[in-house]
Write an enzyme that holds these catalytic residues in place. Structure first.
Site, PDB file in Angstrom:
ATOM      1  N   ASP A  78      37.415  45.376  36.966  1.00  0.00           N
ATOM      2  CA  ASP A  78      38.108  45.661  35.717  1.00  0.00           C
ATOM      3  C   ASP A  78      39.278  44.690  35.573  1.00  0.00           C
ATOM      4  O   ASP A  78      40.173  44.652  36.425  1.00  0.00           O
ATOM      5  CB  ASP A  78      38.612  47.113  35.723  1.00  0.00           C
ATOM      6  CG  ASP A  78      39.359  47.462  34.451  1.00  0.00           C
ATOM      7  OD1 ASP A  78      38.773  47.290  33.371  1.00  0.00           O
ATOM      8  OD2 ASP A  78      40.514  47.901  34.538  1.00  0.00           O
ATOM      9  N   THR A 124      38.963  43.883  28.567  1.00  0.00           N
ATOM     10  CA  THR A 124      40.197  43.350  29.145  1.00  0.00           C
ATOM     11  C   THR A 124      39.959  41.994  29.823  1.00  0.00           C
ATOM     12  O   THR A 124      40.847  41.143  29.821  1.00  0.00           O
ATOM     13  CB  THR A 124      40.786  44.337  30.168  1.00  0.00           C
ATOM     14  OG1 THR A 124      39.762  44.728  31.094  1.00  0.00           O
ATOM     15  CG2 THR A 124      41.303  45.580  29.468  1.00  0.00           C
ATOM     16  N   THR A 125      38.781  41.807  30.412  1.00  0.00           N
ATOM     17  CA  THR A 125      38.462  40.513  31.016  1.00  0.00           C
ATOM     18  C   THR A 125      38.146  39.495  29.927  1.00  0.00           C
ATOM     19  O   THR A 125      38.579  38.343  29.984  1.00  0.00           O
ATOM     20  CB  THR A 125      37.262  40.647  31.974  1.00  0.00           C
ATOM     21  OG1 THR A 125      37.500  41.719  32.888  1.00  0.00           O
ATOM     22  CG2 THR A 125      37.040  39.371  32.758  1.00  0.00           C
ATOM     23  N   ASP A 184      37.184  53.699  30.866  1.00  0.00           N
ATOM     24  CA  ASP A 184      36.743  52.657  29.936  1.00  0.00           C
ATOM     25  C   ASP A 184      35.671  53.183  28.986  1.00  0.00           C
ATOM     26  O   ASP A 184      35.678  52.862  27.795  1.00  0.00           O
ATOM     27  CB  ASP A 184      36.201  51.450  30.717  1.00  0.00           C
ATOM     28  CG  ASP A 184      37.317  50.598  31.308  1.00  0.00           C
ATOM     29  OD1 ASP A 184      38.489  50.955  31.102  1.00  0.00           O
ATOM     30  OD2 ASP A 184      37.015  49.594  31.973  1.00  0.00           O
TER      31      ASP A 184
END
Length: 571
Positions: free
Chosen positions: A67, A100-101, A402
């Protein structure tokens, strides 16, 4: 006399190109290089086939995750511009919960393109304005590609949650966790505010033991502790009347530290008798309301309950759960539809919650308490997460969070979009065509933005062990032929219609990623210098003598300063 030829000055080209001073260039490139290093650190974690990172904290704690927000949050980043990318991933996590990545990798690619534009002499302000204009256009293009979805279409919601879970360490459990996440979010949606979901209404309780397959959705409350039955109290209660108390059932203490000297046994007996009567009086008031289950908040002033009070509560057939955290009181009272009671004098029957069953259940060697069948239950729910070890348990919680955020995105903005790099390639193609219509420096900036978007499908293919150049080239070709939903199927290792493969994601994830990444890159571009303001350090203590007039008279005092640069002054 021969005329002297005066050379005509050449036309200045300053209006066409921007020449920056050396220090400003160095600072800007330093910032871009630092931010790119952070982006490269998480790039290998992108996609279903991305690698995992093992993070070891200073305290010795070990975390295994892919994550992006967790990885960046645990990294000790010192460079100011690199910290901005860490904050960028946190922003994406709070807005969308997923991607998020992606947002950090995209920001790194945009910075790389901006570095190339700067080296060609384009002014940072021109690049910044073009990036803003392009991001607005990109959001419009994505919105046009999106497919509307209704909350009644449970299958589409489950597919979207599954796509988020497929890139996690616990991806093999996506068939269990995805429907669970959808059911949890839909159960807390308030009809009065159908576009709002507060994830604080979904409590995740972690319990070590079993496997992730044992994870369940509980319509009620779960406490990760056992019933306080050291004095032989009940461990199961039907038709429960539940009181949530914030006071202590124990002998009172003095407000200040005092010592009480007992000179003989009669005084000792009198103290003990008064304590017993005090506790017994409290329990009689509690029992008079019909309360048979007590949830007692943890106390830091004195013991919330003592062995004597537990003994009397057991005799009164009252089930006791002690050491309830202060932060959980709001969730508990909302779920039970009751009021917290701060004083024994306010203990009344109308402040109690009602449930069909409160029981202690065994999970391996440990125990939990479940409250089910709550009457007039608030819009909350509890997820009991199981795992074979702490690392799996923590990652399952992060993955479930998530998935919950993805479903929340669909509640807020009810549009779905294809995954697998399809929107990025289509966006790159349309922005590339738009760049040909524009003129001047803006055209180059838009073209660079379009090229930067290709980093997402390129990285997906690279992390899956495919030939990235061949895959991205074929993907471009398919989109040029009008297949806007063609994407990379990492499982089959080829280009397929990604919507038919049920690889979908919320529109909000993609639009917020592009908007936030662009905003962060624009901010980094505008920085041309770093000014460090150091705090005054305590190098030495300068002693000063001074005279001060007070009512008591004239006396000499000592004045200390932390600034070593100031000389002594005569006062």
């Amino acid at each position: 006399m021969a005329a002297i030829a005066i050379p005509t000055p050449r036309a200045s080209t300053k209006s066409e190109t921007f020449v920056d001073n050396k220090r400003t260039e160095d600072i800007r490139h330093q910032n871009i290089a630092a931010a790119q290093a952070v982006a490269d650190a998480v790039r290998t974690s992108l996609g279903p086939k991305g690698m995992d990172k093992m993070i070891q904290t200073g305290s010795g704690e070990v975390i295994i995750t892919n994550d992006g927000a967790t990885i960046l949050n645990k990294m000790e980043v010192l460079q100011p511009a690199a910290k901005m990318l860490v904050q960028l991933s946190k922003s994406q996590d709070s807005v969308a919960g997923d991607g998020t990545t992606t947002v950090v990798v995209l920001a790194g690619a945009l910075l790389k393109q901006c570095s190339s534009l700067l080296s060609h002499g384009i002014h940072p302000t021109v690049i910044s304005d073009a990036l803003h204009k392009t991001s607005v256009k990109a959001v419009d293009v994505l919105t046009a590609m999106a497919v509307p979805v209704e909350l009644s279409d449970r299958d589409s919601l489950v597919k979207s949650a599954s796509t988020s879970l497929n890139s996690k360490v616990v991806s093999q459990y996506s068939t269990l966790l995805a429907p669970l996440a959808v059911d949890a979010v839909l159960s807390v949606v308030d009809p009065a505010k159908p576009d709002m979901v507060d994830l604080r209404d979904i409590k995740i309780v972690k319990k070590l033991g079993g496997t992730v397959d044992d994870t369940e959705l509980v319509k009620g409350l779960v406490f990760d502790k056992k019933v306080s039955h050291s004095a032989g109290g009940p461990t199961r209660m039907e038709n429960a009347k539940i009181g949530v108390i914030q006071f202590q059932i124990s002998p009172p203490k003095t407000d200040i530290e005092q010592s009480i000297v007992v000179s003989d046994y009669t005084q000792m007996d009198r103290i003990l008798k008064e304590e017993r009567n005090y506790i017994l009086g409290m329990i009689k008031k509690i029992k008079a309301t019909g309360c048979n289950v007590l949830l007692i908040q943890k106390s830091i002033l004195r013991d919330a309950v003592t062995d004597l009070s537990l003994h009397y509560l057991a005799k009164a057939k009252i089930l006791v759960i002690k050491d309830v955290e202060r932060d959980d009181i709001e969730f508990i009272t909302k779920t039970l539809n009751c009021l917290p009671i701060a004083n024994i004098e306010h203990f009344r029957a109308e402040k109690l919650g009602h449930a069909d069953l409160v029981e202690e259940a065994s999970l391996g060697e440990s125990k939990i308490v479940k409250i089910t069948g709550i009457k007039n239950m608030g819009r909350t729910t509890t997820v009991l997460v199981r795992g074979s070890n702490q690392l799996v348990l923590d990652e399952a919680e992060r993955s479930l969070h998530d998935a919950l955020c993805v479903v929340r995105c669909l509640v807020n903005k009810r549009f779905l979009i294809a995954g697998g790099g399809a929107p990025e390639i289509e966006l790159s193609r349309q922005l590339g065509a738009w760049a040909k219509v524009l003129q001047g420096m803006e055209s180059y900036c838009v073209k660079s933005f379009a090229e930067a978007l290709e980093v997402i499908p390129y990285t997906l293919a690279e992390n899956a062990g495919l030939n990235p150049i061949g895959i991205v080239t074929e993907l471009r070709n398919r989109h040029a032929q009008g297949e806007i939903n063609a994407g990379i199927n990492v499982r089959k290792g080829q280009i397929t219609n990604i919507l038919e493969e049920n690889v979908v994601q919320p529109l909000l994830v993609s639009t917020s990623a592009i908007s936030l990444a662009t905003e962060c890159v624009r901010m980094i571009l505008k920085i041309d210098d770093i000014v460090t303001v150091r705090k005054l350090e305590m190098c030495c203590i300068v002693e000063r003598r001074y005279s001060c007039w007070r009512e008591e008279g004239l006396f000499s005092g000592v004045f200390y300063t932390l600034d070593p640069g100031i000389e002594d002054l005569e006062l």
